[in-house]
Design an enzyme around this catalytic site. Structure first.
Site, PDB file in Angstrom:
ATOM      1  N   LYS A 189       0.826  -1.216   0.000  1.00 56.89           N
ATOM      2  CA  LYS A 189       0.000   0.000   0.000  1.00 56.89           C
ATOM      3  C   LYS A 189       0.857   1.261   0.000  1.00 56.89           C
ATOM      4  O   LYS A 189       0.470   2.274  -0.572  1.00 56.89           O
ATOM      5  CB  LYS A 189      -0.959  -0.019   1.190  1.00 56.89           C
ATOM      6  CG  LYS A 189      -2.044  -1.075   1.056  1.00 56.89           C
ATOM      7  CD  LYS A 189      -3.078  -0.993   2.170  1.00 56.89           C
ATOM      8  CE  LYS A 189      -4.183  -2.014   1.953  1.00 56.89           C
ATOM      9  NZ  LYS A 189      -5.241  -1.922   2.969  1.00 56.89           N
ATOM     10  N   LYS A 216      -5.041  -9.351  -7.805  1.00 52.28           N
ATOM     11  CA  LYS A 216      -6.328  -9.546  -7.157  1.00 52.28           C
ATOM     12  C   LYS A 216      -7.345  -8.519  -7.670  1.00 52.28           C
ATOM     13  O   LYS A 216      -7.007  -7.369  -7.935  1.00 52.28           O
ATOM     14  CB  LYS A 216      -6.151  -9.387  -5.640  1.00 52.28           C
ATOM     15  CG  LYS A 216      -7.354  -9.774  -4.816  1.00 52.28           C
ATOM     16  CD  LYS A 216      -7.009  -9.632  -3.338  1.00 52.28           C
ATOM     17  CE  LYS A 216      -8.241  -9.886  -2.472  1.00 52.28           C
ATOM     18  NZ  LYS A 216      -7.951  -9.675  -1.046  1.00 52.28           N
ATOM     19  N   LYS A 272     -11.136  -3.015  -5.503  1.00 51.82           N
ATOM     20  CA  LYS A 272     -12.104  -1.918  -5.447  1.00 51.82           C
ATOM     21  C   LYS A 272     -11.491  -0.605  -5.898  1.00 51.82           C
ATOM     22  O   LYS A 272     -12.209   0.315  -6.275  1.00 51.82           O
ATOM     23  CB  LYS A 272     -12.643  -1.752  -4.019  1.00 51.82           C
ATOM     24  CG  LYS A 272     -13.543  -2.876  -3.553  1.00 51.82           C
ATOM     25  CD  LYS A 272     -14.253  -2.527  -2.261  1.00 51.82           C
ATOM     26  CE  LYS A 272     -13.379  -2.632  -1.061  1.00 51.82           C
ATOM     27  NZ  LYS A 272     -14.107  -2.390   0.210  1.00 51.82           N
TER      28      LYS A 272
END
Length: 326
Positions: free
Chosen positions: A113, A195, A198
């Site tokens: 992240k 993956k 969102k």
């Protein structure tokens, strides 16, 4: 016989997509009669990356409506908002003081992240596995449904629980992972090595639970496959494998039956689109009914909160007393 308790959380950011549904929510719904379930909208985790406050509030209620639309039944499961129970951050601080820096430094999601948001790296982003551990440990949790990418965080929660119990005395139940066998990790439609996300900038990465039928058909048509032309559950062919796993999770058919019924990718993609539409259409309709009844959503959330808050408070008081806090 007393049911085992399951705890799981989901962030109210972005649009809930098919990966969230097949990887987590579908299993939450199907397991409601088997376990004592506590589900949490983890809005405090969401602010490790800047969120517009008004949007975050709206998204929190939207997620509540979506979970109910997917089939979460609050007569069988508890559904509440993390920030409404102060024991979560309070216990996280105690756990922080019992987690070695080396162990926190090994958390790969912080590195991932941070790389994606290099201008917005804050202490909360580094530290949030402690809050996740608090979320789990507050409720005497037996099982935590996790995808492969969350196993490391659960292991940290287990480690800190064991360390605390050995250092101060028995306080926390040590939870175990609960990993679904089918579609535990749904990959991106346009890049099946990553993956489904969102937050992806690509509109062809995922299928939102609120996508129109036409959008679903379009996204599946564009989904990555390969040039081999035949179906096989072969992990070395990630595009085809991902789509087959999605079909398997929705149809619950045997793998050999699935690969044997479609002559080509085109026919398979048509059938997959139909499966997705059949599953998502009633969810979409129920969502739009619920989102317009905020009073009902608030009532549902308040009722669940009142049932779980006493469990959290008891655990926190126990931990607080053991470490000598007044």
């Amino acid at each position: 016989m007393k049911k085992q308790r399951v705890f799981s959380g989901i962030q109210p950011t972005g649009d809930i997509h098919l990966g969230n549904y097949l990887g987590a929510i579908k299993n939450w719904v199907s397991n409601q009669d088997l376990y004592d379930n506590i589900y949490c909208i983890v809005n405090s985790h969401a602010i490790t990356i800047y969120q517009d406050p008004k949007v975050l509030k709206t998204k929190t209620f939207e997620l509540c409506a979506m979970l109910l639309a997917c089939g979460i039944d609050t007569k069988k499961s508890k559904l509440f908002i993390q920030s409404e129970i102060d024991a979560h951050p309070a216990l996280a601080w105690i756990l922080d003081c019992n987690i070695p820096m080396g162990e926190m430094n090994r958390m790969t999601q912080f590195k991932d992240k941070s790389a994606k948001n290099p201008k917005d790296i804050n202490v909360g982003l580094f530290n949030y596995p402690a809050l996740m551990a608090a979320d789990i440990l507050l409720y005497d949790t037996d099982l935590v449904p996790v995808g492969e990418d969350q196993k490391q965080h659960l292991e940290l929660a287990r480690n800190v629980a064991q360390r605390f119990n050995e250092r101060y005395g028995e306080c926390f139940k040590v939870p175990s992972p609960m990993i679904p066998k089918v579609a535990a990790r749904v990959m991106a439609l346009d890049d099946p090595t990553s993956k489904m996300s969102k937050s992806s900038a690509s509109k062809y990465n995922s299928i939102s639970l609120l996508d129109s039928n036409d959008d679903i058909v379009k996204k599946i048509k564009k989904a990555t496959t390969d040039d081999k032309g035949f179906l096989a559950f072969d992990e070395t062919r990630p595009g085809v494998y991902n789509l087959l796993c999605i079909y398997e999770a929705l149809s619950e058919e045997k793998r050999e039956d699935i690969v044997g019924k479609f002559p080509n990718y085109g026919k398979f993609k048509e059938a997959l689109s139909e499966k997705i539409i059949d599953r998502l259409l009633p969810i979409r309709e129920e969502y739009f009914r619920l989102i317009n009844d905020k009073a009902y959503l608030e009532k549902v959330l308040y009722h669940s909160k009142s049932e779980v808050e006493s469990i959290a408070n008891e655990t926190y008081k126990r931990a607080k007393a053991l470490v000598g806090l007044i």
